[in-house]
Scaffold this motif. Structure first.
Motif, PDB file in Angstrom:
ATOM      1  N   ALA A  34       1.042  -1.171  -0.017  1.00  0.00           N
ATOM      2  CA  ALA A  34       0.249  -0.020   0.071  1.00  0.00           C
ATOM      3  C   ALA A  34       0.867   1.408   0.009  1.00  0.00           C
ATOM      4  O   ALA A  34       0.472   2.210  -0.737  1.00  0.00           O
ATOM      5  N   THR A  35       1.963   1.188   0.810  1.00  0.00           N
ATOM      6  CA  THR A  35       2.958   2.320   0.859  1.00  0.00           C
ATOM      7  C   THR A  35       3.279   2.450  -0.603  1.00  0.00           C
ATOM      8  O   THR A  35       3.597   3.574  -1.053  1.00  0.00           O
ATOM      9  N   ASP A  36       4.014   1.392  -1.087  1.00  0.00           N
ATOM     10  CA  ASP A  36       4.392   1.518  -2.838  1.00  0.00           C
ATOM     11  C   ASP A  36       3.310   1.843  -3.672  1.00  0.00           C
ATOM     12  O   ASP A  36       3.927   2.994  -4.422  1.00  0.00           O
ATOM     13  N   LYS A  92       5.508  11.780  -1.789  1.00  0.00           N
ATOM     14  CA  LYS A  92       6.881  11.801  -2.293  1.00  0.00           C
ATOM     15  C   LYS A  92       7.712  10.500  -1.790  1.00  0.00           C
ATOM     16  O   LYS A  92       8.475  10.074  -2.248  1.00  0.00           O
ATOM     17  N   VAL A  93       7.529  10.419  -0.167  1.00  0.00           N
ATOM     18  CA  VAL A  93       8.510   9.474   0.348  1.00  0.00           C
ATOM     19  C   VAL A  93       7.503   8.287   0.944  1.00  0.00           C
ATOM     20  O   VAL A  93       6.200   8.855   1.347  1.00  0.00           O
ATOM     21  N   ALA A  94       8.108   7.318   1.202  1.00  0.00           N
ATOM     22  CA  ALA A  94       7.491   6.227   1.920  1.00  0.00           C
ATOM     23  C   ALA A  94       7.014   6.570   3.407  1.00  0.00           C
ATOM     24  O   ALA A  94       5.950   5.918   3.852  1.00  0.00           O
ATOM     25  N   GLU A  95       7.901   7.372   4.151  1.00  0.00           N
ATOM     26  CA  GLU A  95       7.457   7.640   5.477  1.00  0.00           C
ATOM     27  C   GLU A  95       6.128   8.488   5.713  1.00  0.00           C
ATOM     28  O   GLU A  95       5.095   8.112   6.453  1.00  0.00           O
ATOM     29  N   THR A  96       5.754   9.628   4.680  1.00  0.00           N
ATOM     30  CA  THR A  96       4.500  10.088   4.820  1.00  0.00           C
ATOM     31  C   THR A  96       3.333   9.394   4.205  1.00  0.00           C
ATOM     32  O   THR A  96       2.292   9.558   4.580  1.00  0.00           O
ATOM     33  N   ALA A 156       0.149   8.452   6.460  1.00  0.00           N
ATOM     34  CA  ALA A 156      -1.244   8.684   5.899  1.00  0.00           C
ATOM     35  C   ALA A 156      -2.040   7.431   5.961  1.00  0.00           C
ATOM     36  O   ALA A 156      -3.520   7.604   5.974  1.00  0.00           O
ATOM     37  N   LEU A 157      -1.612   6.258   5.795  1.00  0.00           N
ATOM     38  CA  LEU A 157      -2.164   5.020   5.693  1.00  0.00           C
ATOM     39  C   LEU A 157      -2.717   4.532   6.901  1.00  0.00           C
ATOM     40  O   LEU A 157      -3.920   4.169   7.298  1.00  0.00           O
ATOM     41  N   GLY A 158      -1.930   4.813   7.817  1.00  0.00           N
ATOM     42  CA  GLY A 158      -2.224   4.925   9.288  1.00  0.00           C
ATOM     43  C   GLY A 158      -3.334   5.593   9.715  1.00  0.00           C
ATOM     44  O   GLY A 158      -4.356   5.165  10.382  1.00  0.00           O
TER      45      GLY A 158
END
Length: 226
Positions: A127-129, A138-142, A146-148
């Motif tokens: 989902a992050t991908d 732009k980056v996986a951390e954000t 947002a997914l959380g």
């Protein structure tokens, strides 16, 4: 020797379009529409992609990851073009629906590409991908943050029922723009230009195909480099 580029879903579990429950969540929470779609895509489409890759490898021993990914790209690019033609013919309500179907089709393609390169398509990190590859974040951390948030809001989601001033008013307009961003239709005018008489089908087909091919390139580079 049988060859099946993609699996055929049973009639009771049509994975070709976003399910009604997902549309309800996205309408109720359009700010996190992309995150809701990514979470649902991994849950619903990840197992399909894994099964597809296993079947193709069983039918065609020795097929390379690049060849397997190529089958997925060809199939889903065709689906994206067809979706664009439908929206162009249907007019604006169809165009709004189209960006949701397009984003879903693209997510399905990315998960099949992941499976081709032996990245577990049903794993939560897919989902992050999706959100990074589709340039929602732009980056996986954000994207993970947002997914959380979306996952927590999903548990408290409600079905959108209020009137927002017509099909392009308020919430529905916000939802359509969020999904257009996810699907790579970055200029909203391209989506609305599908209304031009006589040009809608051609433009819808071109926009969807170009956006999907661009995403396919990024996804293949990402998973091939793992």
């Amino acid at each position: 020797m049988s060859q099946h580029p993609v699996p055929v879903s049973p009639p009771t579990d049509d994975t070709s379009v976003p399910p009604g429950t997902l549309w309800s969540r996205m309408k109720a929470d359009p700010q996190y529409a992309a995150e809701h779609l990514a979470l649902d895509a991994v849950r619903r489409l990840g197992p399909e992609a894994a099964g597809w890759a296993a079947r193709i490898r069983a039918d065609r021993p020795g097929i390379t990851p690049d060849e397997l990914a190529g089958l997925a790209v060809k199939h889903f690019t065709t689906l994206a073009r067809l979706s664009g033609a439908v929206s162009g013919a249907a007019g604006l309500p169809g165009a709004v629906l189209d960006v949701g179907v397009l984003a879903w089709t693209q997510a399905r393609m990315v998960l099949h590409i992941a499976a081709a390169y032996d990245a577990e398509p049903a794993a939560p990190e897919r989902a992050t991908d999706l959100l990074v590859l589709q340039r929602v974040h732009k980056v996986a951390e954000t994207a993970r943050t947002a997914l959380g948030v979306a996952a927590g809001r999903e548990r408290a989601s409600r079905i959108f029922t209020g009137s927002q001033g017509g099909p392009l008013g308020g919430t529905l307009l916000k939802l359509s723009l969020k999904l257009a961003q996810m699907a790579g239709v970055r200029a909203a005018r391209k989506m609305f230009a599908k209304l031009v008489p006589g040009a809608g089908v051609v433009l819808g087909t071109w926009v969807n195909s170009a956006a999907t091919k661009d995403l396919a390139r990024r996804a293949r580079e990402h998973y091939a480099a793992r």
